[in-house]
Design an enzyme around this catalytic site. Structure first.
Site, PDB file in Angstrom:
ATOM      1  N   ASP A 136     -10.702   3.173   3.940  1.00 58.72           N
ATOM      2  CA  ASP A 136     -10.761   1.717   3.764  1.00 58.72           C
ATOM      3  C   ASP A 136     -12.186   1.194   3.911  1.00 58.72           C
ATOM      4  O   ASP A 136     -12.438   0.003   3.723  1.00 58.72           O
ATOM      5  CB  ASP A 136      -9.839   1.045   4.788  1.00 58.72           C
ATOM      6  CG  ASP A 136      -9.421  -0.356   4.379  1.00 58.72           C
ATOM      7  OD1 ASP A 136      -9.412  -0.638   3.176  1.00 58.72           O
ATOM      8  OD2 ASP A 136      -9.094  -1.167   5.266  1.00 58.72           O
ATOM      9  N   GLN A 175      -4.542  -2.076   9.606  1.00 60.82           N
ATOM     10  CA  GLN A 175      -4.362  -3.354   8.933  1.00 60.82           C
ATOM     11  C   GLN A 175      -5.023  -4.480   9.730  1.00 60.82           C
ATOM     12  O   GLN A 175      -4.777  -4.664  10.911  1.00 60.82           O
ATOM     13  CB  GLN A 175      -2.871  -3.656   8.743  1.00 60.82           C
ATOM     14  CG  GLN A 175      -2.590  -4.949   8.003  1.00 60.82           C
ATOM     15  CD  GLN A 175      -3.127  -4.958   6.586  1.00 60.82           C
ATOM     16  OE1 GLN A 175      -3.009  -3.971   5.855  1.00 60.82           O
ATOM     17  NE2 GLN A 175      -3.731  -6.057   6.196  1.00 60.82           N
ATOM     18  N   LYS A 186       0.829  -1.203   0.000  1.00 60.91           N
ATOM     19  CA  LYS A 186       0.000   0.000   0.000  1.00 60.91           C
ATOM     20  C   LYS A 186       0.866   1.258   0.000  1.00 60.91           C
ATOM     21  O   LYS A 186       0.541   2.249  -0.668  1.00 60.91           O
ATOM     22  CB  LYS A 186      -0.950  -0.037   1.200  1.00 60.91           C
ATOM     23  CG  LYS A 186      -2.020  -1.117   1.045  1.00 60.91           C
ATOM     24  CD  LYS A 186      -2.679  -1.532   2.336  1.00 60.91           C
ATOM     25  CE  LYS A 186      -3.641  -2.694   2.103  1.00 60.91           C
ATOM     26  NZ  LYS A 186      -4.211  -3.262   3.336  1.00 60.91           N
TER      27      LYS A 186
END
Length: 286
Positions: free
Chosen positions: A121, A98, A54
């Site tokens: 996200d 994450q 990322k």
């Protein structure tokens, strides 16, 4: 006629070129660089690899990433404090926590602590609710990436019967809501579903999002269906998805290859949504 390969890798590269131009324009306009903050708790190698990927994607389009690494024994309270710090940091435009985090952490509480305007996200309950109700929100990146890919290839959705196999909070559930909002008739299947092969056989669009290698067999898929495989499971020969994709040219009208289909669209969507957040922040500051 062979099935159309929904090439997420090629499309992601194409989008990156456009994103790079937008990043350049934003820097010239504001003098500031869009920044994605990534939070990695613990030392899981796979998670570390995903965070690195990322960060690399950010750099390819001229954005920056702020890497936050916390020890494996981090508490929920400590992680919430770090998220609160990033929420008020005007230089940070998107926040990625994450998944998964260590078991002692309340992951849902930490996801929901992310400010809605930085939830690039698409993991907060508020963001999911807004998306499901058709209100502006950043979608969970994998299903949102799938929607971008289907749009790119002109896949007709309205009126189609879509079957989503999987009900996770970051994939199956938001995928179903996005397809419903696109006027599909949606069936959600899961581990307790009875007669799964017969249900899949009815699908005009099938999305494999169950996390089990080749659970969905090719002989369950009706001729002419659109096949979207959101799974990836490493093998000696590269990897397989959640759907048995062999001979798809003879079965489907279109399908996503594994690898190279859905996967590249996930990170691409994260970068796209971080840039959108930065552009919105710049507008507010004018």
């Amino acid at each position: 006629m062979p099935a159309t390969r929904l090439d997420g890798k090629a499309y992601a590269k194409q989008i990156e070129l456009a994103l790079a131009e937008r990043v350049t324009a934003l820097k010239e306009q504001t003098g500031r660089t869009p920044i994605l903050a990534t939070i990695l708790v613990g030392d899981d190698p796979a998670s570390a690899t995903y965070v690195k990927m990322k960060g690399n994607a950010c750099r390819r389009v001229g954005m920056d990433s702020l890497k936050v690494t916390l020890p494996a024994d981090t508490t929920t309270e400590q992680l919430l404090a770090k998220i609160a710090e990033l929420n008020i940091n005007p230089d940070v435009h998107g926040i990625l926590l994450q998944h998964p985090v260590p078991s002692q952490i309340d992951e849902r509480a930490c996801f929901d602590a992310i400010a809605i305007e930085k939830d690039v996200d698409g993991v907060t309950c508020l963001g999911f609710g807004k998306m499901a109700m058709g209100e502006p929100a950043y979608g969970a990146c994998t299903p949102q990436g799938i929607m971008y890919l289907l749009e790119q290839y002109g896949i007709e959705l309205a009126g189609k019967h879509a079957v989503v196999v999987g009900r996770s909070a970051i994939l199956g559930k938001p995928m179903a809501m996005m397809l419903l909002n696109a006027d599909c008739t949606v069936t959600i299947c899961h581990s307790k579903t009875q007669n799964l092969p017969q249900i899949v056989k009815q699908a005009d669009i099938i999305v494999g999002a169950v996390g089990k290698p080749e659970l969905i067999k090719k002989d369950w898929i009706k001729h002419g269906a659109v096949v979207v495989d959101a799974g990836f499971h490493p093998t000696e020969n590269g990897g397989v998805g959640d759907i048995e994709l062999r001979d798809m040219d003879d079965i489907a009208s279109a399908f996503t290859p594994v690898p190279g289909g859905v996967g590249p669209m996930t990170i691409n969507t994260l970068i796209r949504q971080t840039l959108e957040a930065a552009e919105k922040a710049a507008t507010k500051n004018v």
